[in-house]
Design an enzyme around this catalytic site. Structure first.
Site, PDB file in Angstrom:
ATOM      1  CB  SER A  33      -2.008 -17.634  32.715  1.00 19.06           C
ATOM      2  OG  SER A  33      -1.913 -16.290  32.273  1.00 19.06           O
TER       3      SER A  33
ATOM      4  CB  ALA B 207      -9.682 -16.463  40.377  1.00 19.10           C
TER       5      ALA B 207
ATOM      6  CE  LYS C 222      -5.260 -20.794  32.535  1.00 15.37           C
ATOM      7  NZ  LYS C 222      -5.036 -22.159  32.035  1.00 15.37           N
TER       8      LYS C 222
ATOM      9  CE1 TYR D  60      -6.946 -18.043  31.002  1.00 16.53           C
ATOM     10  CE2 TYR D  60      -5.418 -16.316  31.643  1.00 16.53           C
ATOM     11  CZ  TYR D  60      -5.686 -17.478  30.953  1.00 16.53           C
ATOM     12  OH  TYR D  60      -4.686 -18.091  30.230  1.00 16.53           O
TER      13      TYR D  60
ATOM     14  NE  ARG E 114      -8.912 -22.841  19.223  1.00 14.57           N
ATOM     15  CZ  ARG E 114     -10.077 -23.271  19.665  1.00 14.57           C
ATOM     16  NH1 ARG E 114     -10.661 -24.290  19.079  1.00 14.57           N
ATOM     17  NH2 ARG E 114     -10.666 -22.691  20.695  1.00 14.57           N
TER      18      ARG E 114
ATOM     19  N   GLY F  57      -7.313 -30.089  25.178  1.00 14.23           N
ATOM     20  CA  GLY F  57      -7.342 -28.865  24.358  1.00 14.23           C
ATOM     21  C   GLY F  57      -6.218 -28.818  23.341  1.00 14.23           C
TER      22      GLY F  57
ATOM     23  CB  ILE G  52       1.454 -17.808  23.601  1.00 17.62           C
ATOM     24  CG1 ILE G  52       2.192 -17.976  24.950  1.00 17.62           C
ATOM     25  CG2 ILE G  52       2.003 -18.772  22.538  1.00 17.62           C
ATOM     26  CD1 ILE G  52       3.666 -17.635  24.959  1.00 17.62           C
TER      27      ILE G  52
ATOM     28  CG  ASN H 260      -3.062 -26.781  26.336  1.00 18.40           C
ATOM     29  OD1 ASN H 260      -2.315 -25.803  26.403  1.00 18.40           O
ATOM     30  ND2 ASN H 260      -3.975 -26.901  25.365  1.00 18.40           N
TER      31      ASN H 260
END
Ligand code: NAP
Length: 245
Positions: free
Chosen positions: A140, A155, A157, A153, A15, A12, A186, A88
């Site tokens: 995260s 769960a 992370k 999300y 960008r 990833g 971010i 990532n």
């Protein structure tokens, strides 16, 4: 680990945070594999090469186990063994739990957690054989403290944290480290979708009173990659949002 001449696969990295990590490694003299599901733009490869590093683009979905293996194989064919893997790539798909379909939940897990497993498994054996390697996973703060609308999300992370610590324990005797970074908010495409009102509310909760920059994360990744005596750790890079007791 000395970074010059090392081969780094960053999932990833077309960008956002991944692109900044790729640039930071390139500036340290490492060779880079850029990745994303879509075709890797030639300008991105040229930007990295301008730092004097070798750079190749390999597109493919990390949630596909076979594809993950083929991507690592291709990278090894072109550059040699992967010394550093940065897991990532990730997505959000926010919905309140009452409105979240099983598919919404599963897609997030498939990319953020299963994808991390897929890529790790395909590099780890060779790293352990060489008795050198570093794996850094993007978790995260949502995975540490939860977040409204992010059951899927968070769960995924939180899973990345448990995965990181287990891999760290299994690989330590063979000189391979595995750590995680837990970013707060971010400024990237991922957070650009938040409304101005939500952004304002978020900033009020951050002691350093701003969203982080992609370079803030890249600096922490480089710090971990260079240090062979840190493993199984989760470093929060979040402006002080989460402080552990
Ligand atoms: N931004 C934040 O505030 C924040 C906070 C905490 C944690 N994080 C974590 O940091 C990481 C990077 O976030 P970001 O904000 O930079 O995200 P982003 O700007 O949305 O970029 C995501 C990158 O991942 C790639 N990608 C997505 N799914 C993929 C898949 N299945 N296979 C391969 N590549 C895939 C995307 O390329 P394609 O679209 O071409 O696939 C893109 O290059 C993520 O793991 C995210 O969860 C971010």
């Amino acid at each position: 680990m000395e970074l010059k001449g090392k081969n780094v696969f960053i999932t990833g990295s077309t960008r956002g945070i991944g692109a900044a990590i790729a640039m930071a490694f390139a500036k340290s003299g490492a060779n880079i594999v850029l990745n994303g599901r879509k075709e890797i733009p030639i300008e991105k490869i040229e930007e990295i090469k301008a730092q004097g590093a070798k750079c190749i683009g390999i597109s493919g979905d990390i949630s596909d186990y076979e594809k993950a293996g083929l991507m690592i194989e291709e990278a090894e064919k072109q550059l040699g063994a992967i010394n550093i893997l940065i897991n990532n790539a990730g997505i959000t798909n926010d919905k309140l739990i009452m409105r979240m379909s099983p598919e919404d939940f599963k897609t997030c897990l498939d990319i953020n957690l299963i994808g991390t497993f897929n890529m790790t498994q395909h590099v780890l054996k060779k790293m352990m054989k060489k008795r050198e390697g570093a794996i850094i996973n993007l978790s995260s703060v949502s995975g540490l403290i939860g977040n409204v609308g992010q059951a899927n999300y968070a769960a995924s992370k939180a899973g990345v944290v448990g995965f990181t610590k287990s891999v760290a324990r299994e690989a330590a005797a063979r000189g391979v480290t595995c750590n995680a970074i837990a970013p707060g908010f971010i400024a990237t495409d991922m957070t650009e979708v938040l409304s101005d009102k939500v952004k304002e509310q978020v900033v009020k909760q951050i002691p350093l009173q701003r969203f982080g920059k992609v370079e803030d994360i890249a600096n922490a990744v480089i710090f971990l990659a260079k240090n062979p005596y840190i493993t199984g750790q989760v470093i929060n890079v979040d402006g002080g949002l989460v402080m552990h007791g």
